[in-house]
Design a protein around this motif. Structure first.
Motif, short mmCIF file in Angstrom:
data_model
loop_
_atom_site.label_atom_id
_atom_site.label_comp_id
_atom_site.label_asym_id
_atom_site.label_seq_id
_atom_site.Cartn_x
_atom_site.Cartn_y
_atom_site.Cartn_z
N UNK A 282 0.94 -1.23 0.05
CA UNK A 282 0.15 0.16 -0.06
C UNK A 282 0.57 1.21 -0.12
N UNK A 283 0.48 2.33 -0.78
CA UNK A 283 1.18 3.54 -0.71
C UNK A 283 2.50 3.57 -1.10
N UNK A 284 2.78 2.72 -2.00
CA UNK A 284 4.23 2.46 -2.73
C UNK A 284 4.39 3.76 -3.54
N UNK A 285 5.65 4.55 -3.27
CA UNK A 285 5.77 5.52 -4.32
C UNK A 285 5.19 6.84 -3.47
N UNK A 286 4.42 6.78 -2.59
CA UNK A 286 3.95 7.99 -1.95
C UNK A 286 4.69 8.48 -0.69
N UNK A 287 4.45 9.56 -0.10
CA UNK A 287 5.13 9.90 1.25
C UNK A 287 4.56 9.00 2.32
N UNK A 288 3.47 8.31 2.07
CA UNK A 288 3.10 7.47 3.11
C UNK A 288 3.62 5.72 2.90
N UNK A 289 4.42 5.58 2.02
CA UNK A 289 5.00 4.36 1.98
C UNK A 289 5.74 3.80 3.20
N UNK A 290 5.49 2.61 3.64
CA UNK A 290 5.91 1.88 4.82
C UNK A 290 7.46 2.07 4.79
N UNK A 291 7.77 2.04 5.86
CA UNK A 291 9.21 1.90 6.22
C UNK A 291 9.99 0.38 5.76
N UNK A 292 9.16 -0.35 6.25
CA UNK A 292 9.43 -1.92 5.86
C UNK A 292 9.69 -2.14 4.39
N UNK A 293 9.05 -1.45 3.47
CA UNK A 293 8.92 -1.77 2.21
C UNK A 293 10.32 -1.50 1.41
N UNK A 294 11.04 -2.21 0.85
CA UNK A 294 12.36 -2.05 0.54
C UNK A 294 12.34 -3.01 -0.91
N UNK A 428 8.72 -3.80 16.36
CA UNK A 428 9.06 -3.24 14.80
C UNK A 428 8.04 -3.89 13.85
N UNK A 429 7.35 -4.73 14.06
CA UNK A 429 6.30 -5.15 13.12
C UNK A 429 4.98 -4.40 13.45
N UNK A 430 4.77 -4.05 14.66
CA UNK A 430 3.81 -3.06 14.94
C UNK A 430 3.88 -1.69 14.16
N UNK A 431 5.17 -1.18 14.28
CA UNK A 431 5.78 0.04 13.48
C UNK A 431 5.89 -0.09 12.04
N UNK A 432 5.77 -1.21 11.59
CA UNK A 432 6.14 -1.52 10.09
C UNK A 432 7.31 -1.00 9.57
N UNK A 433 8.39 -1.44 10.35
CA UNK A 433 9.79 -1.31 10.24
C UNK A 433 10.54 -2.61 10.05
N UNK A 434 9.97 -3.78 10.33
CA UNK A 434 11.01 -4.90 10.24
C UNK A 434 10.64 -5.57 8.77
N UNK A 435 11.67 -6.06 8.12
CA UNK A 435 11.40 -6.62 6.85
C UNK A 435 12.55 -7.74 6.62
N UNK A 436 12.44 -8.63 7.57
CA UNK A 436 13.02 -9.78 7.62
C UNK A 436 12.11 -10.96 7.38
N UNK A 437 12.46 -12.14 8.23
CA UNK A 437 11.53 -13.45 8.26
C UNK A 437 11.36 -13.67 9.69
N UNK A 438 10.05 -14.53 9.85
CA UNK A 438 10.24 -15.17 11.22
C UNK A 438 9.46 -16.37 11.11
N UNK A 439 9.75 -17.28 12.26
CA UNK A 439 9.15 -18.46 12.28
C UNK A 439 8.24 -18.00 13.70
#
Length: 545
Positions: A282-294, A428-439
């Protein structure tokens, strides 16, 4: 629709005596007020339990009354009438629970944005087109403004659970303030909080003449002991009566004189999922793009349109990573055979697998994984990824993460394993900054739509979002017939299986250590089945005779 069946009140009165000491992996800071309580403490509080919700789940994952005597649902599934149990007393002398306390409690749950089901709670209790009305002292009515099926509603009104909610005394907060009440909460469970130190211990006392069950023991203490070897040693020396146990400790517990195992079979404890974070489209390419999106991450597409070359490239990377995991070996070794591979390879589907015959289980295919890595251009150089075991009290969480890391290294992936406390990882998940993997271990689900909040942009604890998923998952959660919900859940499940974004690895049995001083007969017959990833039902533990 018929009212829910009534729960049974306590008939036996006893004088509690003695103390139970339990070794937890993580308890963090005690926090009991709906405005503040979050995981991991939210889950742990509800296992004692210090707190009680409006309902509980039985062994068939069906909702049953707890603080309610019954409830009724209108034909359009938009109006809920709750008939509360009379005579339920709050801790610390704050009097009888009433409808006013219920409404007060949920007025604060809906403001707790860190609760994993915050958006669902808001839709139920504070829908723009709905309303809440107190009909009398023990009856309240909630209009949800839109259909809310019972299987969805019951999910976030139950205890124990990592998404639990409960009722607290309004009078206490009015008198001493929310911050003070948070640390000394007046709730309704059979255990009352007495004393606590962050990341060290919680001490509780039995509630005499509790409406449901007065504990056999007078005191209950949770100790935070992160190291499995230290918890095992405490159990072996008699300092702990039970503990969160890795399954490789089972032979040592069995060899200990007087010790027993309490086993809840049929993979009833939960399922282990694999999440890839960062795909927040969501919001890719906008000022609201999530920090986790890379978009430079190999498992994240630089193009949000499904089916494009960039999308297919990222999908193949995820598929390779899932194929590289030898789940059967994990089940046989790390889980000691007290588990089985998930019959459906998508999170939330395996406990109702008979409804989804067209969605298969995951298959280990190392050569296929290597071929996909080569096809995507990562066959020789590979890439790096952070892997975090989400510590929820499930067996061998860290060891499973270590095994996955080794398997991924076999296809050229450099894994940065981070063994973090859940209280550190979760924000970090709540804040949408984590972009790795989890079990990530989750509780049994009576329908897949129960877990869809993690796939919706409006959710709080999310892993993967896309406008397509938002649309179909929201419609699935609003479907009031099983036929319509199954159709939509099948559509979502096939998409997630093909995309490898919400993989289910295995389901496991609950296996709990029972020390020589305690007995498990009444305990095993009176468990809360809503979430048995962690030990619960301490009020039913009897002294060994």
């Amino acid at each position: 629709m018929p009212a829910a069946a009534e729960a049974t009140s306590q008939t036996t009165v006893m004088e509690p005596a003695g103390k139970i000491t339990m070794g937890q992996e993580e308890i963090n800071i005690f926090s009991g007020h709906p405005a503040h309580s979050v995981n991991p403490q939210l889950f742990v509080i509800s296992t004692a339990p210090v707190v009680e919700g409006l309902m509980q789940w039985n062994s068939n994952l069906e909702a049953e009354p707890l603080l309610t005597e019954s409830w009724n649902i209108s034909d359009d599934f938009a109006t809920w009438t709750f008939n509360l149990r009379k005579g339920v007393q709050f801790h610390k002398g704050y009097g009888e629970m009433t409808a006013e306390d219920v409404v007060y409690s949920y007025s604060h749950w809906i403001t707790n944005t860190k609760h994993a089901r915050a958006s669902a709670l808001q839709r139920f209790w504070d829908h723009p087109e709905g309303h809440v009305e107190i009909l009398d002292r023990y009856t309240l009515q909630v209009n949800t403004g839109e259909p809310m099926p019972d299987v969805i509603m019951s999910e976030f009104h139950r205890v124990p659970s990592g998404i639990a909610s409960w009722v607290v005394s309004k009078k206490q907060s009015d008198e001493i303030g929310i911050e003070a009440a948070d640390k000394d909460i007046a709730a309704t469970g059979p255990w009352e909080i007495v004393e606590h130190r962050p990341a060290q211990y919680w001490r509780m006392k039995a509630v005499q003449d509790h409406w449901r069950k007065t504990p056999y023991f007078a005191e209950l203490e949770f100790q935070e002991i992160p190291e499995q070897s230290t918890r095992l040693a405490g159990f072996q020396t008699g300092n702990l009566d039970t503990f969160v146990m890795a399954f490789d400790s089972i032979p040592l517990v069995q060899a200990m004189e007087g010790a027993k195992l309490l086993i809840v079979p049929d993979q009833a404890a939960g399922e282990m999922l694999l999440h890839f974070h960062g795909g927040l489209y969501f919001n890719v390419g906008t000022p609201d793009q999530e920090a986790a999106y890379d978009p430079d991450l190999p498992w994240v597409s630089s193009n949000t349109e499904i089916g494009t070359p960039e999308w297919e490239q990222a999908k193949k990377v995820r598929q390779a990573m899932v194929k590289a995991i030898d789940t059967q070996t994990i089940v046989e070794t790390l889980l000691q055979g007290y588990a089985q591979r998930s019959p459906v390879g998508v999170g939330g589907y395996s406990y109702s697998s008979h409804r989804f015959p067209d969605i298969p289980m995951l298959e280990y295919d190392l050569e296929g994984a290597k071929a996909l890595m080569a096809e995507t251009g990562y066959g020789e150089e590979g890439f790096s990824i952070t892997l975090v075991p989400a510590l929820r009290g499930a067996p061998a969480e860290v060891e499973v993460a270590e095994a996955i890391a080794v398997m991924w290294e076999d296809i050229g992936i450099d894994v940065k394993l981070q063994n973090l406390p859940y209280g550190t990882y979760r924000p970090t998940v709540i804040g949408r900054t984590f972009n790795g993997a989890t079990n990530h271990a989750t509780s049994p689900s009576n329908t897949p739509a129960r877990l869809y909040n993690a796939l919706q942009n409006r959710g709080s604890f999310i892993r993967h979002t896309h406008p397509y998923l938002d649309d179909v998952t929201i419609r699935a959660q609003s479907a009031v017939t099983l036929e319509e919900r199954t159709k939509l859940e099948t559509e979502v499940g096939k998409f997630m299986y093909d995309e490898s974004i919400y993989a289910s690895l295995y389901m496991w049995n609950a296996v709990w250590a029972v020390g020589p001083r305690i007995d498990d007969k009444s305990w095993s017959e009176n468990l809360f089945y809503g979430d048995i990833r962690n030990i619960n039902g301490y009020e039913w533990i009897e002294p060994r005779r």
